[in-house]
Design an enzyme around this catalytic site. Structure first.
Site, mmCIF file in Angstrom:
data_model
loop_
_atom_site.group_PDB
_atom_site.id
_atom_site.type_symbol
_atom_site.label_atom_id
_atom_site.label_comp_id
_atom_site.label_asym_id
_atom_site.label_seq_id
_atom_site.Cartn_x
_atom_site.Cartn_y
_atom_site.Cartn_z
ATOM 1 N N ASP A 13 0.787 -1.252 0.000
ATOM 2 C CA ASP A 13 0.000 0.000 0.000
ATOM 3 C C ASP A 13 0.813 1.293 0.000
ATOM 4 O O ASP A 13 0.464 2.240 0.728
ATOM 5 C CB ASP A 13 -0.970 0.012 1.195
ATOM 6 C CG ASP A 13 -1.957 -1.143 1.171
ATOM 7 O OD1 ASP A 13 -1.847 -2.006 0.290
ATOM 8 O OD2 ASP A 13 -2.830 -1.187 2.057
ATOM 9 N N ASP A 51 -4.566 -0.759 -1.629
ATOM 10 C CA ASP A 51 -5.889 -0.571 -1.080
ATOM 11 C C ASP A 51 -6.714 0.012 -2.230
ATOM 12 O O ASP A 51 -6.287 0.996 -2.856
ATOM 13 C CB ASP A 51 -5.774 0.442 0.082
ATOM 14 C CG ASP A 51 -6.638 0.106 1.265
ATOM 15 O OD1 ASP A 51 -6.905 -1.088 1.494
ATOM 16 O OD2 ASP A 51 -7.047 1.043 1.974
ATOM 17 N N HIS A 53 -10.544 0.795 -2.935
ATOM 18 C CA HIS A 53 -11.919 0.787 -2.422
ATOM 19 C C HIS A 53 -12.939 1.378 -3.395
ATOM 20 O O HIS A 53 -12.647 2.359 -4.079
ATOM 21 C CB HIS A 53 -11.986 1.618 -1.129
ATOM 22 C CG HIS A 53 -11.184 1.081 0.013
ATOM 23 N ND1 HIS A 53 -11.211 -0.247 0.384
ATOM 24 C CD2 HIS A 53 -10.343 1.699 0.890
ATOM 25 C CE1 HIS A 53 -10.419 -0.404 1.447
ATOM 26 N NE2 HIS A 53 -9.874 0.747 1.766
ATOM 27 N N HIS A 57 -17.209 2.266 0.444
ATOM 28 C CA HIS A 57 -16.603 1.202 1.256
ATOM 29 C C HIS A 57 -16.991 1.329 2.732
ATOM 30 O O HIS A 57 -17.077 2.445 3.263
ATOM 31 C CB HIS A 57 -15.073 1.226 1.112
ATOM 32 C CG HIS A 57 -14.423 0.024 1.708
ATOM 33 N ND1 HIS A 57 -13.724 0.067 2.902
ATOM 34 C CD2 HIS A 57 -14.404 -1.266 1.297
ATOM 35 C CE1 HIS A 57 -13.293 -1.156 3.181
ATOM 36 N NE2 HIS A 57 -13.686 -1.975 2.227
ATOM 37 N N SER A 59 -15.454 0.973 5.446
ATOM 38 C CA SER A 59 -14.517 1.575 6.411
ATOM 39 C C SER A 59 -14.575 3.101 6.382
ATOM 40 O O SER A 59 -13.914 3.751 7.193
ATOM 41 C CB SER A 59 -13.080 1.112 6.123
ATOM 42 O OG SER A 59 -12.557 1.748 4.960
ATOM 43 N N HIS A 74 -10.583 7.009 1.332
ATOM 44 C CA HIS A 74 -9.202 6.940 0.857
ATOM 45 C C HIS A 74 -9.078 5.847 -0.193
ATOM 46 O O HIS A 74 -9.886 4.910 -0.222
ATOM 47 C CB HIS A 74 -8.247 6.650 2.025
ATOM 48 C CG HIS A 74 -8.527 5.330 2.672
ATOM 49 N ND1 HIS A 74 -9.507 5.156 3.629
ATOM 50 C CD2 HIS A 74 -7.995 4.087 2.469
ATOM 51 C CE1 HIS A 74 -9.552 3.890 3.991
ATOM 52 N NE2 HIS A 74 -8.648 3.201 3.295
ATOM 53 N N LYS A 99 -6.950 -4.899 -2.978
ATOM 54 C CA LYS A 99 -7.721 -5.417 -1.837
ATOM 55 C C LYS A 99 -8.682 -4.357 -1.319
ATOM 56 O O LYS A 99 -8.491 -3.166 -1.576
ATOM 57 C CB LYS A 99 -6.784 -5.889 -0.730
ATOM 58 C CG LYS A 99 -5.842 -4.818 -0.232
ATOM 59 C CD LYS A 99 -4.860 -5.382 0.782
ATOM 60 C CE LYS A 99 -4.007 -4.261 1.337
ATOM 61 N NZ LYS A 99 -4.781 -3.170 1.971
ATOM 62 N N GLU A 106 -13.679 -5.364 4.808
ATOM 63 C CA GLU A 106 -12.369 -4.737 5.004
ATOM 64 C C GLU A 106 -11.312 -5.799 4.757
ATOM 65 O O GLU A 106 -11.487 -6.957 5.131
ATOM 66 C CB GLU A 106 -12.267 -4.175 6.428
ATOM 67 C CG GLU A 106 -10.938 -3.515 6.765
ATOM 68 C CD GLU A 106 -10.586 -2.315 5.884
ATOM 69 O OE1 GLU A 106 -10.346 -2.515 4.668
ATOM 70 O OE2 GLU A 106 -10.553 -1.193 6.410
ATOM 71 N N ALA A 134 0.262 0.718 6.401
ATOM 72 C CA ALA A 134 0.872 1.306 7.588
ATOM 73 C C ALA A 134 1.248 0.175 8.541
ATOM 74 O O ALA A 134 0.586 -0.842 8.589
ATOM 75 C CB ALA A 134 -0.141 2.242 8.275
ATOM 76 N N CYS A 138 -2.151 -2.559 7.679
ATOM 77 C CA CYS A 138 -1.998 -3.500 6.563
ATOM 78 C C CYS A 138 -0.661 -4.237 6.592
ATOM 79 O O CYS A 138 -0.590 -5.402 6.196
ATOM 80 C CB CYS A 138 -2.226 -2.771 5.245
ATOM 81 S SG CYS A 138 -3.978 -2.348 5.050
HETATM 82 C C1 VGL Z 1 -4.788 0.863 5.656
HETATM 83 C C2 VGL Z 1 -6.294 1.910 7.018
HETATM 84 C C3 VGL Z 1 -7.288 1.748 6.082
HETATM 85 C C4 VGL Z 1 -3.368 0.396 5.428
HETATM 86 C C5 VGL Z 1 -5.772 0.680 4.713
HETATM 87 O O1 VGL Z 1 -2.972 0.236 4.254
HETATM 88 O O2 VGL Z 1 -2.641 0.197 6.429
HETATM 89 N N1 VGL Z 1 -5.050 1.475 6.804
HETATM 90 N N2 VGL Z 1 -7.014 1.127 4.928
HETATM 91 ZN ZN ZN Z 2 -8.442 1.175 3.352
#
Ligand code: VGL
Ligand code: ZN
Length: 189
Positions: A13, A51, A53, A57, A59, A74, A99, A106, A134, A138
């Protein structure tokens, strides 16, 4: 640490929305690019996750603060925020994984997408190296799933960054206890 052709790199990511100026910016997230670029040249097998979405989504939240599982919108499919960070060196023959594509699900882990384990096995990979964003989301879930899938797992410690520094430290400590090894990008050859 010498990279063999049974090793793979999984880059998690490294997208505009997780870097400076992005919708869900990880503080200094973009600093992972230099160590990741350094590592990329050494591996025969490389996987990039994104990521990815839909607009609705599950989240996504309009609340201004980040809480577990609730984020500002995001990495929306086909928007600039979802693109790889421009200075990331992305070989065209790498494996690409998207993903979080289903509105109701999620997916923090790159291994939650079917076929990754098989792709790695087909190529004779026995050990995987993790990097990206992060740390406590992820990267953490992808790394733990790599252990569960039976790979020997190494985390490139200067090539990850956390949303929250303390949560990042806790996540790395848990990974260490799960058997993950740590290396710095300058020590890969
Ligand atoms: C992530 C929060 C939401 C990541 C992805 O890639 O760590 N964190 N979506
Ligand atoms: Zn995400």
């Amino acid at each position: 640490m010498r990279i063999e052709d049974t090793d793979a790199l999984i880059v998690v990511d490294v997208q505009n929305d997780f870097c400076g100026g992005g919708a869900l910016a990880v503080p200094q997230g973009e600093t992972v690019v230099t160590p990741i670029n350094r590592a990329i040249g050494k591996f025969e097998h490389i996987v990039f996750s994104r990521d990815w979405h839909p607009e609705d989504h599950c989240s996504f939240s309009s609340a201004p603060e980040y809480r577990d599982g609730s984020w500002p919108p995001h990495c929306i499919q086909d928007t600039p925020g979802a693109e790889f960070r421009g200075d990331l060196r992305v070989p065209l023959d790498a494996c690409f994984i998207e993903k979080g594509t289903d509105a109701h699900t999620e997916q923090y882990s790159a291994f939650s997408v079917p076929g990754l384990v098989e792709w790695l096995h087909r190529r004779g990979v026995t050990q995987v190296f993790l990097a990206g964003l992060a740390t406590e989301y992820c990267v953490y879930h992808s790394t733990l799933d790599a252990v569960k899938a039976g790979f020997s797992v190494v985390l490139i410690e200067d090539a990850v960054h956390a949303v929250n520094e303390e949560a990042g430290r806790v996540a790395l400590e848990e990974l260490r206890r799960a058997g993950v090894q740590f290396v710095r990008s300058v020590n890969l050859s």
